[in-house]
Motif scaffolding. Structure first.
Motif, PDB file in Angstrom:
ATOM      1  N   MET A 281      64.917  26.224 -27.727  1.00 59.71           N
ATOM      2  CA  MET A 281      65.243  24.991 -27.012  1.00 59.71           C
ATOM      3  C   MET A 281      64.308  24.766 -25.821  1.00 59.71           C
ATOM      4  SD  MET A 281      69.387  25.099 -27.044  1.00 59.71           S
ATOM      5  CE  MET A 281      69.490  23.579 -26.107  1.00 59.71           C
ATOM      6  N   SER A 282      63.859  25.869 -25.205  1.00 62.23           N
ATOM      7  CA  SER A 282      63.017  25.739 -24.024  1.00 62.23           C
ATOM      8  C   SER A 282      61.543  25.645 -24.372  1.00 62.23           C
ATOM      9  CB  SER A 282      63.249  26.926 -23.091  1.00 62.23           C
ATOM     10  OG  SER A 282      62.907  28.129 -23.743  1.00 62.23           O
ATOM     11  N   ALA A 283      61.218  25.582 -25.644  1.00 59.26           N
ATOM     12  CA  ALA A 283      59.822  25.416 -26.059  1.00 59.26           C
ATOM     13  C   ALA A 283      59.681  24.173 -26.937  1.00 59.26           C
ATOM     14  CB  ALA A 283      59.346  26.661 -26.792  1.00 59.26           C
ATOM     15  N   GLN A 284      60.424  23.136 -26.587  1.00 63.93           N
ATOM     16  CA  GLN A 284      60.371  21.885 -27.335  1.00 63.93           C
ATOM     17  C   GLN A 284      59.167  21.072 -26.844  1.00 63.93           C
ATOM     18  OE1 GLN A 284      62.263  20.817 -29.900  1.00 63.93           O
ATOM     19  NE2 GLN A 284      63.339  22.795 -29.886  1.00 63.93           N
ATOM     20  N   VAL A 285      58.162  20.966 -27.672  1.00 67.68           N
ATOM     21  CA  VAL A 285      56.975  20.178 -27.353  1.00 67.68           C
ATOM     22  C   VAL A 285      57.280  18.709 -27.652  1.00 67.68           C
ATOM     23  CG1 VAL A 285      54.523  19.815 -27.841  1.00 67.68           C
ATOM     24  CG2 VAL A 285      55.488  22.138 -27.867  1.00 67.68           C
ATOM     25  N   LEU A 286      57.179  17.868 -26.616  1.00 71.89           N
ATOM     26  CA  LEU A 286      57.582  16.467 -26.746  1.00 71.89           C
ATOM     27  C   LEU A 286      56.348  15.564 -26.798  1.00 71.89           C
ATOM     28  CD1 LEU A 286      60.361  16.513 -24.002  1.00 71.89           C
ATOM     29  CD2 LEU A 286      60.618  16.937 -26.453  1.00 71.89           C
ATOM     30  N   PRO A 287      56.222  14.736 -27.846  1.00 74.57           N
ATOM     31  CA  PRO A 287      55.117  13.757 -27.880  1.00 74.57           C
ATOM     32  C   PRO A 287      55.412  12.606 -26.902  1.00 74.57           C
ATOM     33  CG  PRO A 287      56.012  14.213 -30.083  1.00 74.57           C
ATOM     34  CD  PRO A 287      56.984  14.761 -29.101  1.00 74.57           C
ATOM     35  N   LEU A 288      54.466  12.336 -25.992  1.00 73.66           N
ATOM     36  CA  LEU A 288      54.623  11.216 -25.054  1.00 73.66           C
ATOM     37  C   LEU A 288      53.890   9.969 -25.539  1.00 73.66           C
ATOM     38  CD1 LEU A 288      54.305  12.858 -21.524  1.00 73.66           C
ATOM     39  CD2 LEU A 288      56.369  12.219 -22.774  1.00 73.66           C
ATOM     40  N   ALA A 289      52.750  10.166 -26.110  1.00 75.02           N
ATOM     41  CA  ALA A 289      51.930   9.059 -26.629  1.00 75.02           C
ATOM     42  C   ALA A 289      50.973   9.650 -27.650  1.00 75.02           C
ATOM     43  CB  ALA A 289      51.172   8.375 -25.494  1.00 75.02           C
ATOM     44  N   HIS A 290      50.177   8.821 -28.260  1.00 74.64           N
ATOM     45  CA  HIS A 290      49.235   9.334 -29.247  1.00 74.64           C
ATOM     46  C   HIS A 290      48.258  10.288 -28.564  1.00 74.64           C
ATOM     47  CE1 HIS A 290      46.783   9.551 -32.802  1.00 74.64           C
ATOM     48  NE2 HIS A 290      45.681   9.271 -32.060  1.00 74.64           N
ATOM     49  N   GLY A 291      48.271  11.521 -29.037  1.00 78.05           N
ATOM     50  CA  GLY A 291      47.364  12.514 -28.497  1.00 78.05           C
ATOM     51  C   GLY A 291      47.850  13.185 -27.224  1.00 78.05           C
ATOM     52  N   VAL A 292      49.072  12.867 -26.788  1.00 76.53           N
ATOM     53  CA  VAL A 292      49.602  13.442 -25.541  1.00 76.53           C
ATOM     54  C   VAL A 292      50.933  14.146 -25.828  1.00 76.53           C
ATOM     55  CG1 VAL A 292      50.354  13.020 -23.189  1.00 76.53           C
ATOM     56  CG2 VAL A 292      48.487  11.664 -24.167  1.00 76.53           C
ATOM     57  N   LEU A 293      51.050  15.434 -25.432  1.00 79.88           N
ATOM     58  CA  LEU A 293      52.288  16.209 -25.568  1.00 79.88           C
ATOM     59  C   LEU A 293      52.749  16.690 -24.197  1.00 79.88           C
ATOM     60  CD1 LEU A 293      51.310  18.460 -28.619  1.00 79.88           C
ATOM     61  CD2 LEU A 293      52.563  16.298 -28.681  1.00 79.88           C
ATOM     62  N   MET A 294      54.040  17.000 -24.114  1.00 86.44           N
ATOM     63  CA  MET A 294      54.590  17.537 -22.870  1.00 86.44           C
ATOM     64  C   MET A 294      55.518  18.706 -23.184  1.00 86.44           C
ATOM     65  SD  MET A 294      56.875  15.776 -19.859  1.00 86.44           S
ATOM     66  CE  MET A 294      58.353  15.751 -20.854  1.00 86.44           C
ATOM     67  N   LEU A 295      55.439  19.759 -22.351  1.00 87.51           N
ATOM     68  CA  LEU A 295      56.312  20.920 -22.501  1.00 87.51           C
ATOM     69  C   LEU A 295      56.849  21.330 -21.132  1.00 87.51           C
ATOM     70  CD1 LEU A 295      57.579  23.249 -24.100  1.00 87.51           C
ATOM     71  CD2 LEU A 295      55.492  24.557 -23.690  1.00 87.51           C
ATOM     72  N   PRO A 296      58.148  21.076 -20.862  1.00 85.23           N
ATOM     73  CA  PRO A 296      58.757  21.574 -19.609  1.00 85.23           C
ATOM     74  C   PRO A 296      59.176  23.033 -19.804  1.00 85.23           C
ATOM     75  CG  PRO A 296      60.312  20.193 -20.785  1.00 85.23           C
ATOM     76  CD  PRO A 296      59.064  20.187 -21.611  1.00 85.23           C
ATOM     77  N   LEU A 297      58.733  23.924 -18.931  1.00 87.47           N
ATOM     78  CA  LEU A 297      59.114  25.339 -18.998  1.00 87.47           C
ATOM     79  C   LEU A 297      60.276  25.592 -18.032  1.00 87.47           C
ATOM     80  CD1 LEU A 297      55.592  27.021 -19.117  1.00 87.47           C
ATOM     81  CD2 LEU A 297      57.216  26.688 -20.993  1.00 87.47           C
ATOM     82  N   ILE A 298      61.352  26.184 -18.573  1.00 87.78           N
ATOM     83  CA  ILE A 298      62.594  26.392 -17.795  1.00 87.78           C
ATOM     84  C   ILE A 298      63.000  27.854 -17.884  1.00 87.78           C
ATOM     85  CG2 ILE A 298      65.011  25.689 -17.542  1.00 87.78           C
ATOM     86  CD1 ILE A 298      64.267  23.093 -19.004  1.00 87.78           C
ATOM     87  N   LEU A 327      51.986  20.774 -19.054  1.00 83.07           N
ATOM     88  CA  LEU A 327      52.856  21.938 -18.836  1.00 83.07           C
ATOM     89  C   LEU A 327      53.525  21.775 -17.475  1.00 83.07           C
ATOM     90  CD1 LEU A 327      50.677  24.943 -20.065  1.00 83.07           C
ATOM     91  CD2 LEU A 327      52.479  23.725 -21.306  1.00 83.07           C
ATOM     92  N   ASP A 328      54.841  21.565 -17.491  1.00 83.30           N
ATOM     93  CA  ASP A 328      55.592  21.393 -16.237  1.00 83.30           C
ATOM     94  C   ASP A 328      56.253  22.718 -15.876  1.00 83.30           C
ATOM     95  OD1 ASP A 328      56.905  20.368 -14.061  1.00 83.30           O
ATOM     96  OD2 ASP A 328      58.588  19.573 -15.231  1.00 83.30           O
ATOM     97  N   LEU A 329      55.824  23.283 -14.730  1.00 84.42           N
ATOM     98  CA  LEU A 329      56.348  24.584 -14.299  1.00 84.42           C
ATOM     99  C   LEU A 329      57.501  24.463 -13.303  1.00 84.42           C
ATOM    100  CD1 LEU A 329      52.970  26.469 -13.700  1.00 84.42           C
ATOM    101  CD2 LEU A 329      54.192  26.058 -15.840  1.00 84.42           C
ATOM    102  N   THR A 330      58.003  23.237 -13.091  1.00 83.25           N
ATOM    103  CA  THR A 330      59.041  23.042 -12.064  1.00 83.25           C
ATOM    104  C   THR A 330      60.283  23.885 -12.335  1.00 83.25           C
ATOM    105  OG1 THR A 330      58.264  20.776 -11.795  1.00 83.25           O
ATOM    106  CG2 THR A 330      60.437  21.315 -10.878  1.00 83.25           C
ATOM    107  N   GLY A 331      60.650  24.049 -13.590  1.00 81.09           N
ATOM    108  CA  GLY A 331      61.910  24.737 -13.921  1.00 81.09           C
ATOM    109  C   GLY A 331      61.802  26.232 -14.060  1.00 81.09           C
TER     110      GLY A 331
END
Length: 403
Positions: A281-298, A327-331
């Motif tokens: 659940m904490s490694a869910q790679v989320l597509p934001l736009a074409h060619g752009v992914l986001m992964l929040p690390l918690i 890669l969001d390291l806030t969490g």
């Protein structure tokens, strides 16, 4: 006809004889008085109740202990009936026994529960008929000797309770007296625990436990079955400074230990499944736009999770043909030495497959740790303060490329 001299001689002889009789009587009276005093002293200081009654049931003798138990002096007891001194029901019970003794002339030994000072006390009484001194066979009353057996009765009751508890206890009990000639004791539960026959001697059980120390141990029974036993040993003090005994309590904890091990195994399975689920659940790679992914690390980034994150990121980049991953390291709870090294490795891996990394949510301590582990800013890495900034900049870059 006797002469005057003869009569005078006879009178003198009678006087001498009378004086001797008077002296003998006085000596007898003195001896009787001494005997009575002695008997009275023996009665008063005897550690038992002594009393006597006439045929009408009135006390003619009450020793000091008897009177004290009744809350009176001996003089206050003499002349009284049993019913004058005790509860009516108890007095009637005692009187019935005394009437039977008077009627039959046969002694009786009975136990009576008598309330004294708001406490039930048990007396063992020997009641016997008192005959006339002339041996005519006619009774002039009864005598009684009583012993307070309250403590003994309580001790007997305690022993009965103890025997019942030990006999029905699910734990094994072995008692080894310190006196070599005294017999050992073991309860049925100990024979069952050791797989001994029901009629096995306590010495057989003692021999099997001879070398086992207190605590939990694995034990091989005589039937070849291994069991877990928990042994507790303690001394039993002897009465009045006697030699006492040693007791061993044996508890079969096989089922308990098996249940604990099974519970630990189940807990481990649950923890592993939870860890896998959290990692997924904490490694869910989320597509934001074409060619752009986001992964929040918690949470935390241990070795297993870091591998899972790296696989998810690299797989997501290839599958979505992404050019950038945020890669969001806030969490993350803490980015110290080990997590920082793993993040640097992840960034290098992203760079190796031709994508860029945008880092955001870096705290001061994390920045120091990442720098110490070789993190360098180049064209493959962009660092921004917040996730919002990262999303805006990255989406703008994606739109620019599409034009």
């Amino acid at each position: 006809m006797p002469t005057v001299q003869q009569l005078e001689a006879e009178i003198a002889a009678l006087r001498a004889n009378n004086a001797a009789l008077q002296q003998a009587h006085e000596e007898q009276r003195r001896q009787l008085s001494q005997t009575a005093s002695l008997l009275r002293a023996l009665a008063d200081y005897a550690p038992m109740v002594l009393y006597a009654k006439d045929v009408d049931g009135r006390f003619t003798l009450s020793n000091r202990l008897h009177a004290t138990l009744l809350g009176r002096t001996p003089d206050q007891v003499v002349g009284k009936l049993e019913s004058d001194l005790l509860d009516a029901d108890v007095a009637a019970e005692i009187q019935a026994v005394m009437d039977r003794v008077v009627r039959t002339g046969t002694p009786s030994v009975s136990e009576f529960e008598i309330p004294i000072d708001d406490r039930e006390r048990v007396f063992l009484e020997h009641i016997f008929p008192l005959g006339r001194a002339d041996g005519s066979g006619n009774n002039i009353g009864i005598g009684g000797v009583a012993i307070n057996v309250t403590e003994r009765k309580r001790a007997e009751e305690a022993v009965r309770v103890f025997e019942a508890l030990v006999h029905h206890s699910p734990d094994g009990v072995l008692v080894r007296p310190n006196t070599p000639t005294a017999p050992m004791f073991c309860n049925p539960a100990l024979r069952r625990i050791l797989a001994l026959p029901p009629d096995a001697a306590a010495e057989d059980a003692a021999a099997m436990l001879l070398d086992i120390v207190p605590g939990t141990t694995e034990f091989m029974r005589i039937d070849g079955v291994r069991v877990d036993l928990e042994l507790t040993m303690f001394p039993i003090p002897g009465a009045a400074g006697g030699r006492g005994a040693k007791a061993t309590q044996v508890r079969n904890v096989t089922r308990l230990h098996t249940a604990i091990r099974e519970r630990e195994r189940q807990d481990e399975v649950i923890r592993r499944q939870q860890a896998e689920l959290i990692a997924e659940m904490s490694a869910q790679v989320l597509p934001l736009a074409h060619g752009v992914l986001m992964l929040p690390l918690i949470g935390t980034l241990d070795e297993a999770r870091s591998l899972h994150v790296r696989e998810a990121v690299l797989d997501g980049i290839v599958r979505h043909q992404a050019r950038v991953i945020i890669l969001d390291l806030t969490g993350l709870r803490a980015v110290d030495t080990t997590p920082a090294y793993r993040i640097v490795q992840l960034i290098e891996a992203v760079k190796m497959i031709g994508a860029r990394t945008v880092l955001t949510g870096i705290q001061p301590a994390a920045a120091v740790a990442l720098t110490e582990h070789g993190l360098q800013l180049d064209d493959s890495l962009l660092v921004l303060g917040t996730l919002q900034d990262a999303v805006q900049v990255t989406l703008a870059m994606a739109r620019k490329r599409r034009r």
